[in-house]
Each structure stands twice: as C-alpha cells, then as structure tokens.
Design an enzyme around this catalytic site. Structure first.
Site, PDB file in Angstrom:
ATOM      1  N   HIS A   1       0.836  -1.218   0.000  1.00 27.85           N
ATOM      2  CA  HIS A   1       0.000   0.000   0.000  1.00 27.85           C
ATOM      3  C   HIS A   1       0.866   1.261   0.000  1.00 27.85           C
ATOM      4  O   HIS A   1       0.512   2.264   0.609  1.00 27.85           O
ATOM      5  CB  HIS A   1      -0.935   0.029   1.217  1.00 27.85           C
ATOM      6  CG  HIS A   1      -1.931  -1.087   1.240  1.00 27.85           C
ATOM      7  ND1 HIS A   1      -3.194  -0.967   0.704  1.00 27.85           N
ATOM      8  CD2 HIS A   1      -1.855  -2.342   1.747  1.00 27.85           C
ATOM      9  CE1 HIS A   1      -3.851  -2.109   0.878  1.00 27.85           C
ATOM     10  NE2 HIS A   1      -3.062  -2.962   1.503  1.00 27.85           N
TER      11      HIS A   1
ATOM     12  N   ASN B   1     -10.161  -2.910   2.570  1.00 32.81           N
ATOM     13  CA  ASN B   1      -9.836  -2.948   1.145  1.00 32.81           C
ATOM     14  C   ASN B   1     -11.105  -2.728   0.333  1.00 32.81           C
ATOM     15  O   ASN B   1     -12.206  -2.717   0.882  1.00 32.81           O
ATOM     16  CB  ASN B   1      -9.239  -4.314   0.768  1.00 32.81           C
ATOM     17  CG  ASN B   1      -7.745  -4.411   1.086  1.00 32.81           C
ATOM     18  OD1 ASN B   1      -7.072  -3.404   1.269  1.00 32.81           O
ATOM     19  ND2 ASN B   1      -7.247  -5.632   1.152  1.00 32.81           N
TER      20      ASN B   1
ATOM     21  N   TYR C   1       1.033  -3.954  12.171  1.00 35.07           N
ATOM     22  CA  TYR C   1       1.003  -2.536  11.769  1.00 35.07           C
ATOM     23  C   TYR C   1       1.876  -1.670  12.676  1.00 35.07           C
ATOM     24  O   TYR C   1       2.663  -0.846  12.205  1.00 35.07           O
ATOM     25  CB  TYR C   1      -0.442  -2.033  11.709  1.00 35.07           C
ATOM     26  CG  TYR C   1      -1.201  -2.629  10.546  1.00 35.07           C
ATOM     27  CD1 TYR C   1      -1.472  -3.995  10.510  1.00 35.07           C
ATOM     28  CD2 TYR C   1      -1.623  -1.871   9.473  1.00 35.07           C
ATOM     29  CE1 TYR C   1      -2.138  -4.573   9.441  1.00 35.07           C
ATOM     30  CE2 TYR C   1      -2.284  -2.431   8.394  1.00 35.07           C
ATOM     31  CZ  TYR C   1      -2.537  -3.784   8.386  1.00 35.07           C
ATOM     32  OH  TYR C   1      -3.186  -4.350   7.320  1.00 35.07           O
TER      33      TYR C   1
HETATM   34 FE1  HDE Z   1      -2.438  -4.753   5.631  1.00 35.16          FE
HETATM   35  N1  HDE Z   1      -0.621  -3.981   6.064  1.00 35.16           N
HETATM   36  N2  HDE Z   1      -1.803  -6.576   6.211  1.00 35.16           N
HETATM   37  N3  HDE Z   1      -4.197  -5.621   5.014  1.00 35.16           N
HETATM   38  N4  HDE Z   1      -3.089  -3.004   4.981  1.00 35.16           N
HETATM   39  C1  HDE Z   1      -0.252  -2.707   5.889  1.00 35.16           C
HETATM   40  O1  HDE Z   1       0.909  -1.414   7.505  1.00 35.16           O
HETATM   41  C2  HDE Z   1      -0.704  -6.816   6.953  1.00 35.16           C
HETATM   42  C3  HDE Z   1      -4.542  -6.931   5.125  1.00 35.16           C
HETATM   43  C4  HDE Z   1      -4.331  -2.692   4.539  1.00 35.16           C
HETATM   44  O2  HDE Z   1      -3.156   3.538   3.940  1.00 35.16           O
HETATM   45  C5  HDE Z   1       1.085  -2.390   6.504  1.00 35.16           C
HETATM   46  O3  HDE Z   1       1.385   0.764   7.918  1.00 35.16           O
HETATM   47  C6  HDE Z   1      -0.639  -8.194   7.349  1.00 35.16           C
HETATM   48  C7  HDE Z   1      -5.944  -7.114   4.900  1.00 35.16           C
HETATM   49  C8  HDE Z   1      -4.385  -1.311   4.125  1.00 35.16           C
HETATM   50  O4  HDE Z   1      -1.495   3.377   5.362  1.00 35.16           O
HETATM   51  C9  HDE Z   1       1.506  -3.719   7.147  1.00 35.16           C
HETATM   52  C10 HDE Z   1      -1.755  -8.779   6.806  1.00 35.16           C
HETATM   53  C11 HDE Z   1      -6.428  -5.854   4.642  1.00 35.16           C
HETATM   54  C12 HDE Z   1      -3.108  -0.809   4.359  1.00 35.16           C
HETATM   55  C13 HDE Z   1       0.317  -4.600   6.809  1.00 35.16           C
HETATM   56  C14 HDE Z   1      -2.477  -7.761   6.102  1.00 35.16           C
HETATM   57  C15 HDE Z   1      -5.320  -4.942   4.709  1.00 35.16           C
HETATM   58  C16 HDE Z   1      -2.315  -1.887   4.893  1.00 35.16           C
HETATM   59  C17 HDE Z   1       2.065  -1.756   5.551  1.00 35.16           C
HETATM   60  C18 HDE Z   1      -2.179 -10.228   6.888  1.00 35.16           C
HETATM   61  C19 HDE Z   1      -7.871  -5.475   4.307  1.00 35.16           C
HETATM   62  C20 HDE Z   1      -2.623   0.595   4.054  1.00 35.16           C
HETATM   63  C21 HDE Z   1       2.230  -0.324   5.992  1.00 35.16           C
HETATM   64  C22 HDE Z   1      -2.141 -10.787   8.200  1.00 35.16           C
HETATM   65  C23 HDE Z   1      -8.786  -5.745   5.398  1.00 35.16           C
HETATM   66  C24 HDE Z   1      -2.929   1.533   5.162  1.00 35.16           C
HETATM   67  C25 HDE Z   1       1.473  -0.223   7.217  1.00 35.16           C
HETATM   68  C26 HDE Z   1      -2.492   2.929   4.794  1.00 35.16           C
HETATM   69  C27 HDE Z   1      -0.982  -1.753   5.280  1.00 35.16           C
HETATM   70  C28 HDE Z   1       0.265  -5.858   7.246  1.00 35.16           C
HETATM   71  C29 HDE Z   1      -3.653  -8.028   5.362  1.00 35.16           C
HETATM   72  C30 HDE Z   1      -5.497  -3.545   4.467  1.00 35.16           C
HETATM   73  C31 HDE Z   1       2.812  -4.303   6.673  1.00 35.16           C
HETATM   74  C32 HDE Z   1       0.467  -8.816   8.180  1.00 35.16           C
HETATM   75  C33 HDE Z   1      -6.729  -8.417   4.979  1.00 35.16           C
HETATM   76  C34 HDE Z   1      -5.582  -0.565   3.556  1.00 35.16           C
HETATM   77  O5  HDE Z   1       1.644  -3.606   8.515  1.00 35.16           O
END
Ligand code: HDE
Length: 696
Positions: free
Chosen positions: A83, A156, A370
């Site tokens: 993202h 999402n 996060y």
């Molecule tokens: Fe994320 N995800 N994600 N994700 N995600 C990040 O956090 C993670 C997942 C989502 O505009 C990171 O600050 C893991 C689902 C959005 O700043 C990180 C898993 C959904 C955004 C991270 C998921 C999301 C992130 C990268 C599986 C929808 C952007 C930078 C266990 C429900 C937020 C940050 C923004 C961002 C980890 C799966 C949505 C790496 C470990 C499912 C919208 O922490």
C-alpha cells in the site's frame, strides 16, 4: 557592516534588481518571511556555496549548505511495504442509526455528531512512485478520531483476502511484488512468481475471482466500495457480543473502467486517481460513502455453510442484509501530502471500547504487524505524536522519552501506582477498554488450520456465477491476459486445473485463450464443492448509478466551433453536476463562431479520451477534415468508442470517426441532441463490446 555584493551571475531570479530597487526590495522583504536555517539563523545567500575564493573549493565551514543538503538527503522515509502508493483526504463521519443496543462505542451509538476522519486509498503492490491504475486491490483505510480514542477501520475494496492465516502474508506479498532478481514488473500481478504462489495456494481462489473482475480497475476512489473484510465484535454494556462486518457504499455508486482503458490511463495520467480526488475536492464536491453493517449472532454464524472467521469468505448481503448506519464525507485535501498522507499510520488494533476483535487468524496477525512496521517506517515509538496520528481526545499515559519526543511532561511521576502527585493517569474499569470474555477452547497448543476453512472453491464459484455475462467475459479475459504473461507452462496449466473446478466453462474459456491443449485434469478439492445461492449484489455493471455527478465530460473545440452548440452542451452537462473540460488542438484554446475565445483545459494530444467518461466534439468541417489526418484525433474517438462511452459528434467530427474506422451506433449522438447525449453519458454501451474485441 557592509553587505557582500552578489555577482550578476549569482543573482536569484526573483530578486528585485532594477531601478526602483530600494522601495520594491523593501516591499518584497515585508511580504516574505526571512529564510532561516533550522536553528533560526537568517540566511543572506541561498544561491551560492561558501568558497575559499571565486573559483575555489567549498568550505566545510558552510553550515548553511551542510544543513540544507543533509536535510534533503534525509527527506524520504521508508515507503510502506504494501500500500505504498496512496492518496488521502480529511472529512467527517456522522452516525444516523444508533447501535447502542449492541455496543458501548460512542462512535457507533451517539447519532448526529460529526466525528473527524482521515481516509487513505491505495494500491497494494506498486511502490510509492508507481501508477494509480494497475489491476490491483485498493486499500480503503479510515481513521476515526473519536472521543474515546482513534478507531482505524483498515479495509480494502474487496471483501475477502488471498490467505487465511497471517503466516502466509510475507509469501503472498513477496510473490506479487516485483521479482527479486530482476526488479520487475512494478505494480502488476501478471508474472510468474505471483501465479506460481496462487496456483499452489487454493485458498486464494475466491480472492482471485474478485481481483480478475473489474473491481480492481476502479474508475475513481469515489466510486469504490470498501470492506472491513474480517468479522469484528460489537460489545454492549452487559458484555454481550454481536458479530459485525463493515461495508462502505459510495454515494455515487460503484463504477469501474474496462481493461484497455485502464492500460491507456497508465500512459495518459500516472496520477489519475490522485488527481481525480484532488480536483474533486478543489471543485468543492465532497465524495461520500454510507457506512453499512451486517450484524449476526454466534448462533446465526453457526448456521452458515462456511466459517465467517475465514477471511476468504463473505456473507452475501442476500443472506444477512446490510444496514446503513451513517455517512462519511471527505471534504478537504491535506495541506501537505507528506505531513498527513505519507505519515499517517493506520492499525487494525486501534479500536475504542465497545469494538473488539474476533479470532480470524488473519486479523490476529494484523494486530501485531502494523505497529511493528510503523516503528521502522516512522522512526520510533513517538510517531503517535505526529498530528495526523495523535488522538483528538484527551490522552495521558506514563510512556516517556524515545526518538523525536515532542511532549514535555512535567513532574516526578512517570509510573503507576504512585502517591507523590495528584492528577496522574489511572486505569478506569468504568471507561476503559474491556476485552470480550470468550470461553477458552478445549484443544491443546498447536498450529491447526480449522476444518471449516477447507472449502476453497464454493464461494469462488458463487462469485463467478453471480456475475453478468459481460463481467464473466472480463474475468476470463483478465485471466488469459495475466496467465499469458506467465512464462512457466506448468503454472498456467495448474491455474486452469483450479478454474475447471470453480466453473468448467470458465476453465475451458481460459484454456482456449491460452491455447492450452490438452486440457489439464481438474484440481482435487479437499472437500466437496457446494453450489451456494448466487449473490447478484457482488456485480458492478447492472448496479452502476445513472448519474453525471462526479463524472467528467470533454468537449473538443477548435477555431470556428459553433458557440451555441458548445454552450448548450456545457449548460446541460453542468446542470447534471458533470465536470466539463474544454479540449482543443492548442492549449491556448479556440475562438468560437461568436468571436469569443474559450481557454482550453487540456490540449488534444495531452488529454486522451481515456481521461473522460464521455466526449462531445463540435468542430467546423474544415477542422474535422484536418484532424481526420491526425492519429491523435483518430485515437481520441476510437478509444472513447472502444471504452464504450457516449460520443456527441458533429458533421466535421464524423470525418474523424470515419478515418479512425469507428462505425457509429446508438451511443453516438448529434451534438444538437443534448438530451440524448446527457443520458448516454451516464452509462457505458456494453452491447458495443462484443463487436469490438474478442473477449475470452
Ligand atoms: Fe495490511 N498492512 N496486512 N491488510 N493493509 C499494511 O501497515 C498486513 C490486510 C491494509 O493507507 C502495513 O502501515 C498483514 C488485509 C491497508 O497506510 C503492514 C496482513 C487488509 C493498508 C500490513 C495484512 C489490509 C495496509 C504496511 C495479513 C484489508 C494501508 C504499511 C495478516 C482488510 C494503510 C502499514 C495505509 C498496510 C500488514 C492483510 C489492508 C505491513 C500482516 C486483509 C488498507 O503492517
């Protein structure tokens, strides 16, 4: 002390050097604050390095140069691992229906209040400098600054995810990002490593059906749905819990682009979605989304033929209907992109009392990830003090010091319990966050995947079969496109074997599109595939809202264009709240038939029709004949036609259509038929598509 004189060559361009120097320089000085270093030292020369002599080497002593360059060298922070590319806006949320019987959270129970929010939309796979319109999932993250602390709904634009367990997240992300040896492709899933992983991970297949649909080609952020994905819990004053799934519904309706259009948008405007949101807010239009919930009990969950704690499953809204509870309006672009959009830190673990987590194993992993990534990305534990991340309600704790500490807490006491001072922070049973008390399970410690997570095909089938034929064709074509970029034949074949289980016809269509022969054997599902009730609510095409609000229509003009026609079109389009852009062969604009000059918003060559939802063209015959010889003009109409858009074409314009091989149909109007064109501009002409391209 005499001021050192700047040589002529060294004069800054904006310095006043001519006759009236004295007075004008004084005025200029009064208008601008004095440039200083970070230490507040006024700077006399911002153009030249301190040197030993005129052509001499630079001196280390030049603290002004060193500070300026050092700060510049440190301007970038690590981009988000996923993202990375996003755009965001400020706004507010207003609750219209109280959920007080289900939750003590004030944000979900006190109606009529405006809660400030900050929402960031993003692509997933590409880097911060990649394009806005690849085929990709979009992030939809909202930070609510509630009076009980920040609530982050980090969702999402697709309601399911690729994997069932956080353990697999680094794998799926590594596979979709650019390949590690060659560092390409950027922002694209159409490559071997991604499809290799997917073909070996059948739990991803439902998500793949969504990502191969037009959902991953949104027309704008304003026309995207958003989903919290996981089930969360609402907890009321009695400690009772109700499951909840969160949905955002765009006020303008859902709308996507077609694949060829998305590809051309990448060339036309890398910043298409960012610019769209920026320009919309500049124009005073405030995009809005309804917040809707699906509420259900433990008993209702037990009746479902799938496990709602499995994040690769939806609960169709035909099964548990959506209740609208409030509206989010975004009305302000941040003053500084880095300050807010880049530094904002969302975290699904940020929930106020009354909202709690479930045991969805993906959510559980996210609760850790996060904060961890933000400690690195934002340089330490005090990123919560950056204004965009700080709560807007009172907050107090005994956390101290660390890099970039901005607070200056007074007194001796930074621990608890303590008796030396009054007014130090204490936990509150009454107001504090209470975790839902869940009975402990009976099993032992281990890494089991629940049996109820074993069905990977039924909802993929349900989604595919719920789509309109045109959407099914888009999905099959998307699969053919993506798999055609895969160089390894056994990966293509493995994917087709899964598709054959999802839907035999889909598998065969894709195999045909890939010229894959013989057909591989269907994959062997671990459990029998169910034929679930279809969910038409998952479609896009027949749910597109017939409105011009939020749509952008171009009018192509040249010298001598009929002023009356242009005015009539513009008036009718603007009355329906469309954004109208005048396009002309030259950026200076054109002088119309009434002798009046209209400035252009864009030059024909730099404003491909992919940027607009519909196009009108009012040209004198001579201009039509001239432009008919230009590829740019031919492409303009060929693409608008190919992207299934309404076209208003005068007699002169028909010359260009003919040269471009466009055969006018019911979606091509005479500019005099303003009513017809306005109605046409609210939709896409889907019937046209099979006449233009061979979809799989
Ligand atoms: Fe994320 N995800 N994600 N994700 N995600 C990040 O956090 C993670 C997942 C989502 O505009 C990171 O600050 C893991 C689902 C959005 O700043 C990180 C898993 C959904 C955004 C991270 C998921 C999301 C992130 C990268 C599986 C929808 C952007 C930078 C266990 C429900 C937020 C940050 C923004 C961002 C980890 C799966 C949505 C790496 C470990 C499912 C919208 O922490």
């Amino acid at each position: 002390m005499a001021k050192p004189k700047l040589t002529k060559a060294a004069q800054p361009k904006n310095a006043v050097t001519t006759g009236q120097a004295g007075e004008l320089q004084q005025q200029a000085d009064d208008m601008h604050p004095v440039l200083t270093t970070q230490q507040g030292i006024p700077v006399a020369d911002n153009q030249n390095t301190l040197k030993a002599f005129e052509h001499g080497p630079a001196l280390l002593e030049d603290f002004i140069l060193r500070e300026k360059i050092t700060h510049f060298d440190h301007e970038r922070i690590p981009e988000r691992i996923v993202h990375a590319r996003g755009s965001a806006a400020h706004g507010y949320f207003e609750l219209s229906q109280s959920l007080s019987q289900y939750t003590v959270a004030k944000v979900l129970s006190e109606t009529g209040k405006r809660i400030p929010v900050f929402a960031r939309f993003s692509t997933v796979a590409g880097g911060a400098g990649s394009v806005d319109t690849p085929r990709d999932v979009r992030g939809f993250a909202v930070k609510f600054y509630t009076e009980e602390g920040n609530w982050d709904l980090v969702g999402n634009n697709i309601p399911v995810f690729f994997i069932q367990d956080a353990m697999k997240f680094p794998d799926v992300v590594h596979s979709v990002k650019m390949e590690p040896d060659r560092a390409f492709p950027q922002a694209a899933s159409a490559h071997d490593t991604f499809w290799d992983f997917i073909s070996l991970t059948p739990e991803s297949l439902h998500m793949i059906m969504w990502t191969m649909s037009d959902r991953t080609l949104p027309r704008s952020y304003r026309t995207m749905e958003g989903f919290g994905v996981h089930s969360f819990r609402l907890v009321n004053a009695q400690g009772d819990s109700t499951f909840v799934k969160f949905h955002w519904r765009p006020a303008l309706g859902i709308q996507s682009t077609v694949w060829d259009e998305a590809l051309k948008l990448q060339a036309a405007d890398n910043d298409y979605h960012r610019r769209d949101l920026f320009e919309t807010l500049q124009a005073g239009q405030a995009p809005a989304w309804d917040l809707c919930v699906q509420l259900f009990t433990e008993e209702e969950a037990a009746q479902l033929p799938y496990d709602h704690l499995d994040p690769t499953k939806i609960i169709p809204e035909e099964v548990i209907p959506l209740q609208k509870i409030g509206r989010m309006v975004l009305d302000r672009w941040p003053d500084n992109f880095f300050q807010d959009t880049e530094q904002v830190a969302f975290c699904p673990a940020n929930v106020p009392p009354g909202i709690d987590f479930t045991n969805d194993p993906l959510l559980q992993g996210r609760l850790f990830s996060y904060l961890d990534t933000q400690l690195l990305r934002l340089g330490g534990p005090n990123f919560t003090q950056i204004p965009i991340n700080a709560p807007k309600c009172p907050f107090a704790n005994n956390q101290r010091d660390g890099f970039m500490q901005m607070n200056n807490p007074k007194g001796r006491v930074n621990y608890e319990p303590s008796s030396l001072e009054t007014g130090t922070p204490r936990a509150s049973q009454e107001r504090g966050f209470q975790s839902f008390t869940e009975p402990a399970g009976q099993g032992g410690k281990g890494r089991p995947r629940p049996e109820s997570f074993a069905d990977h095909y039924s909802q993929a089938r349900m989604f595919y079969r719920s789509q309109t034929p045109i959407e099914q064709a888009h999905m099959a074509s998307a699969l053919v496109f993506e798999l055609s970029k895969v160089e390894t034949p056994h990966v293509r074949s493995a994917m087709v074997s899964h598709l054959l289980v999802i839907d035999e016809d889909l598998g065969k269509r894709v195999a045909k599109g890939l010229a894959l022969s013989p057909l591989p054997a269907p994959a062997q599902p671990a459990v029998p595939v169910q034929d679930l009730e279809l969910s038409p609510a998952t479609r896009i095409i027949d749910r597109m809202k017939q409105t011009l609000e939020g749509r952008c229509v171009a009018i192509l003009v040249d010298d001598g264009s009929n002023a009356q026609s242009v005015a009539a079109l513009r008036k009718a389009l603007e009355a329906e709240k469309a954004m109208v852009k005048i396009i002309a062969p030259k950026i200076g604009g054109a002088t119309l038939s009434d002798g009046k000059h209209v400035p252009a918003d864009g030059r024909l060559e730099g404003s491909p029709s992919a940027l607009f939802d519909a196009v009108a063209s009012v040209l004198p015959l001579e201009a039509g004949e001239r432009l008919a010889k230009e590829a740019v003009a031919q492409d303009w109409f060929r693409d608008a036609f190919g992207h299934l858009k309404a076209i208003a074409a005068c007699k002169g314009t028909h010359k260009i259509l003919k040269a471009g091989g466009v055969k006018p149909d019911g979606g091509v109007f005479d500019p005099e038929d303003v009513k017809g064109f306005v109605a046409g501009a609210k939709q896409r002409f889907w019937d046209r598509e099979p006449t233009l391209r061979n979809l799989a």
